[in-house]
Scaffold this active site. Structure first.
Site, PDB file in Angstrom:
ATOM      1  N   HIS A 120      89.316 -48.065  56.712  1.00  0.00           N
ATOM      2  CA  HIS A 120      89.957 -46.859  57.239  1.00  0.00           C
ATOM      3  C   HIS A 120      89.220 -46.282  58.433  1.00  0.00           C
ATOM      4  O   HIS A 120      87.997 -46.340  58.540  1.00  0.00           O
ATOM      5  CB  HIS A 120      90.069 -45.799  56.132  1.00  0.00           C
ATOM      6  CG  HIS A 120      88.750 -45.399  55.535  1.00  0.00           C
ATOM      7  ND1 HIS A 120      87.935 -44.459  56.108  1.00  0.00           N
ATOM      8  CD2 HIS A 120      88.122 -45.821  54.409  1.00  0.00           C
ATOM      9  CE1 HIS A 120      86.849 -44.296  55.355  1.00  0.00           C
ATOM     10  NE2 HIS A 120      86.933 -45.119  54.323  1.00  0.00           N
ATOM     11  N   ASP A 121      89.998 -45.758  59.360  1.00  0.00           N
ATOM     12  CA  ASP A 121      89.492 -45.068  60.549  1.00  0.00           C
ATOM     13  C   ASP A 121      88.698 -45.972  61.484  1.00  0.00           C
ATOM     14  O   ASP A 121      87.950 -45.490  62.335  1.00  0.00           O
ATOM     15  CB  ASP A 121      88.634 -43.856  60.144  1.00  0.00           C
ATOM     16  CG  ASP A 121      89.379 -42.916  59.218  1.00  0.00           C
ATOM     17  OD1 ASP A 121      90.382 -42.333  59.653  1.00  0.00           O
ATOM     18  OD2 ASP A 121      88.975 -42.793  58.039  1.00  0.00           O
ATOM     19  N   GLY A 138      84.635 -48.491  56.650  1.00  0.00           N
ATOM     20  CA  GLY A 138      85.320 -47.435  57.375  1.00  0.00           C
ATOM     21  C   GLY A 138      84.572 -46.991  58.615  1.00  0.00           C
ATOM     22  O   GLY A 138      83.355 -47.140  58.716  1.00  0.00           O
TER      23      GLY A 138
END
Length: 261
Positions: A120-121, A138
């Site tokens: 994520h991100d 992430g």
């Protein structure tokens, strides 16, 4: 539009007529595909996921899935993917989190090989290569034209500079310099004969004796490879070694990249 009858496409998904959706794919309601995208088969596209033109996604890849973050509470975060990317089998790409800016992004013309995970991100630039089973935690940034080797875990919040190349199996816990070749030290050796395995395959004591002697010359002496091969060939000519030593000599003799000794 070519959508296989076994595919499940939720109402609201945007799929241009130039796209192909193969067997058993699942496309969520907030997914937007660009022109000429292809989902080969068994692909899962979920969440607020947007793809540009000409992306090809192979079987069992999961894109836009919920992040592996205990703080995530099903907020409407995103995955944004550019144009011309190839995403191979079993790749997982998580959508962003509120705390990380809300978006996981991939640029244009990247090759993302099988079993890669993009957490994520994370932000992947243009022209990047992520080799098999590269694992990005992430908040990782991979800048344009960088290559991450196979089986490389990258710690969260790390940044990989432009044109960097990371050798396979390297654990990344800090930022990687742009333009650099970064790799774990490789101290590989041949530690002698696979005696037990060869005995189980029916090698005779005499054959094992010949191979042990050959290995002493090849890996245990101070001779370079050419000198070791010269001595082993002389033993073959004299009838002091048999077919298995000849195979060993031939194997080493035609090696292009050299052998681990």
């Amino acid at each position: 539009m070519s959508i296989h009858p076994t595919a499940i496409v939720a109402e609201g998904a945007v799929i241009p007529a130039s796209c192909t959706v193969g067997p058993y794919c699942t496309v969520g309601a907030q997914v937007v595909l660009g022109e000429e995208c292809e989902l080969v088969s068994h692909v899962v596209l979920d969440g607020h996921t947007t793809l540009g033109r000409g992306n090809r996604i192979f079987s069992f890849a999961c894109v836009g899935i919920a992040p592996q973050d205990l703080k995530y509470k099903n907020e409407p975060t995103r995955v944004v993917i550019g144009e011309g990317n190839v995403i191979r089998e079993y790749v997982t790409i998580s959508r962003g989190t509120v705390g990380g800016g809300g978006t996981t992004s991939i640029g244009d013309n990247c090759l993302i090989m099988a079993y890669t995970h993009i957490g994520h991100d994370s932000s992947i630039g243009n022209g990047c290569i992520l080799a098999n089973a590269a694992t990005l935690a992430g908040h990782v940034i991979v800048e344009d034209f960088a290559s991450v080797g196979a089986l490389c875990p990258v710690h969260q919040f790390c940044r990989i500079g432009k044109y960097a190349y990371i050798g396979g199996g390297t654990t990344i816990t800090q930022d990687v310099l742009p333009f650099s070749l970064t790799s774990i030290a490789r101290d590989n050796h041949a530690y002698g004969l696979n005696k037990v395995g060869l005995e189980r395959k029916g090698f005779t004591p005499e054959q094992l004796k010949e191979l042990r002697a050959a290995y002493r010359v090849l890996t245990g002496s101070k001779k370079n490879v050419s000198q070791a091969l010269e001595e082993l060939r002389a033993r073959l000519e004299a009838g002091e070694a048999g077919e298995h030593v000849r195979y060993l000599v031939d194997f080493v003799g035609v090696s292009v990249r050299g052998v681990i000794r």
